[in-house]
Design a protein around this motif. Structure first.
Motif: not given
Length: 475
Positions: A315-340
């Motif tokens: 649960t902690s690792l999930i929250s940490m990974l979500e930060i850079p994933v949301s950055f790539l999804v929001d700012e570069f319009d990447l698919e969530r799976s690609t960003a992950t």
């Protein structure tokens, strides 16, 4: 691309608590408490969580919900300033650094879960932990944990993060309660409680600055503030929710789990290990592994325990990974799976350094991340108070009840001056101790005041130029 949101209030609370409840409270809290004088550390930790942590957490929630963006996008859309956008970038970097050492610990837990079937760690827990902590095998288990984390985050907010944490968190709480009841019956329980709960004023007076730094870092670590986790999670929150109520609920759950973990670990450390400081980062594995070795059915109990701790770590690792994933999804319009997938590859490299080097791991786990979290939260507070200003007040009041309304003005000015001063004083004291500089209190106070003044000037200037108006939200 349509942005997701939480399906329910409970989903958000469970996810946010999961970020805090994980290894920060079950793994890190007991050994940080042991290394910093027990009750002396506990007292400062409690005070910092309640007095500084909750207002700081609320500042992060305000930024996240106001912007509906990741940390970089939040500061960019709300202020349009390179300085504040850089603070968002610091959040992304900090989250990657957190995952780099945290995933190593997750790998340790996964290995102990697997080895519980054979009791491989029963004979000599200290020797076993020393042998498996670092190296190629530790890296292999780390990879497995990172892969599981990536699969959950790639599934999205509702189907991945929310669905997973709503199952994991109740299981962790129930098991910890059961273990605390059992630990109370062990031979060294009374000594463990005494070390943990009996206030030692002499130790605190003699080691105040070092204990203060450790307590502040632990408070920020367990509350998941300073790294952008709560900005990111709050960006998926609806406008009709009370942020003061949510912040208080997250903090109360966080404190409860941390204290409960101490009621499990300290009796076991005094019953089955050489003492309260035995093991450092390995205290969880050494103390509890020794306890399982002496029990009928210890293999089964060990497997269940380490499985649940593994879920908490995830649960902690999930929250940490979500930060850079949301950055790539929001700012570069990447698919969530690609960003992950891309971030998985990056953290395999940065985390691998921690898996092979105990020196690097200790630097990250003991000092570097704490310092970055202090800087991050200082920035969040100054920004919320002086750049957002009236817009932050409006966001605070959105959905808040009558009890919260009288607190908004004191909250704004406390996070704009008093609390950043406390964090910066602690930061400078920690840095001085880390580099071996004998800095007097007077020098630390002067450095703190000058820094706070400079930040307020920058923030007010930025606010006058770019401040979003009340009721004005980014598109």
């Amino acid at each position: 691309m349509v942005r997701e949101s939480w399906a329910s209030r409970a989903g958000f609370i469970f996810a946010a608590v999961g970020s805090a409840i994980g290894l920060g409270n079950i793994w890190r809290f007991p050994w940080m408490t042991a290394e910093n004088g027990g009750s002396a550390f506990l007292l400062l930790y409690l005070l910092i969580v309640l007095v500084v942590g909750v207002p700081g957490l609320l500042a992060a929630l305000v930024i996240g919900r106001r912007s509906n963006r990741n940390p970089v996008g939040a500061f960019k859309s709300l202020a349009g300033s390179r300085f504040w956008t850089g603070l968002g970038a610091l959040c992304v970097v900090t989250s990657i650094m957190l995952m780099s050492f945290y995933s190593v610990v997750g790998g340790w837990i996964l290995r102990y879960f697997v080895e519980s079937a054979t009791g491989a760690y029963f004979a000599n827990p200290e020797t076993h932990f020393a042998a498996i902590s670092y190296g190629a095998e530790a890296f292999g288990y780390q990879l497995a944990v990172l892969a599981a984390t990536s699969l959950i985050v790639a599934a999205g907010i509702r189907r991945g993060i929310e669905a997973t944490t709503k199952v994991m968190i109740p299981g962790v709480v129930v098991l910890l309660i059961g273990l605390a009841i059992w630990a109370a019956r062990q031979p060294g329980a009374a000594q463990g409680y005494e070390f943990y709960l009996e206030f030692d004023g002499a130790y605190l007076a003699a080691n105040f600055l070092s204990v203060l730094g450790g307590a502040a870092g632990q408070a920020l670590f367990t509350l998941s503030i300073g790294s952008g986790t709560m900005i990111t999670y709050a960006s998926y929150v609806d406008d009709n929710r009370s942020l003061p109520l949510d912040a208080s609920a997250i903090a109360v759950f966080n404190l409860g789990i941390g204290i409960l973990a101490g009621f499990v670990v300290f009796p076991l450390l005094f019953s089955f290990a050489p003492g309260p400081t035995a093991g450092g980062p390995g205290a969880l594995f050494i103390g509890i592994a020794g306890a399982f070795a002496s029990l009928p059915g210890g293999r089964l109990l060990g497997a269940v325990f380490f499985l649940v701790v593994l879920l908490a770590a995830l649960t902690s690792l999930i929250s940490m990974l979500e930060i850079p994933v949301s950055f790539l999804v929001d700012e570069f319009d990447l698919e969530r799976s690609t960003a992950t997938r891309g971030l998985f590859a990056l953290i395999v490299f940065t985390g691998g350094v921690n898996a092979f080097s105990p020196v690097v791991f200790t630097l990250f786990a003991d000092h570097l991340v704490d310092l970055l979290l202090m800087l991050g939260l200082t920035g969040f507070m100054i920004y919320t108070a002086w750049v957002l200003g009236p817009a932050a007040v409006e966001e605070f009041l959105e959905g808040a009840g009558r009890l919260s309304r009288p607190l908004v003005v004191p909250w704004r000015y406390a996070i704009g001056t008093l609390f950043p001063a406390f964090l910066l004083f602690t930061f400078y004291a920690d840095v001085a101790a880390l580099v071996g500089l004998a800095a007097g209190t007077g020098l630390l106070v002067v450095a703190t005041l000058l820094t706070v003044l400079a930040l307020v000037v920058v923030a007010r200037r930025s606010g006058s130029e770019n401040r979003p108006q009340p009721s004005e939200r980014p598109d």
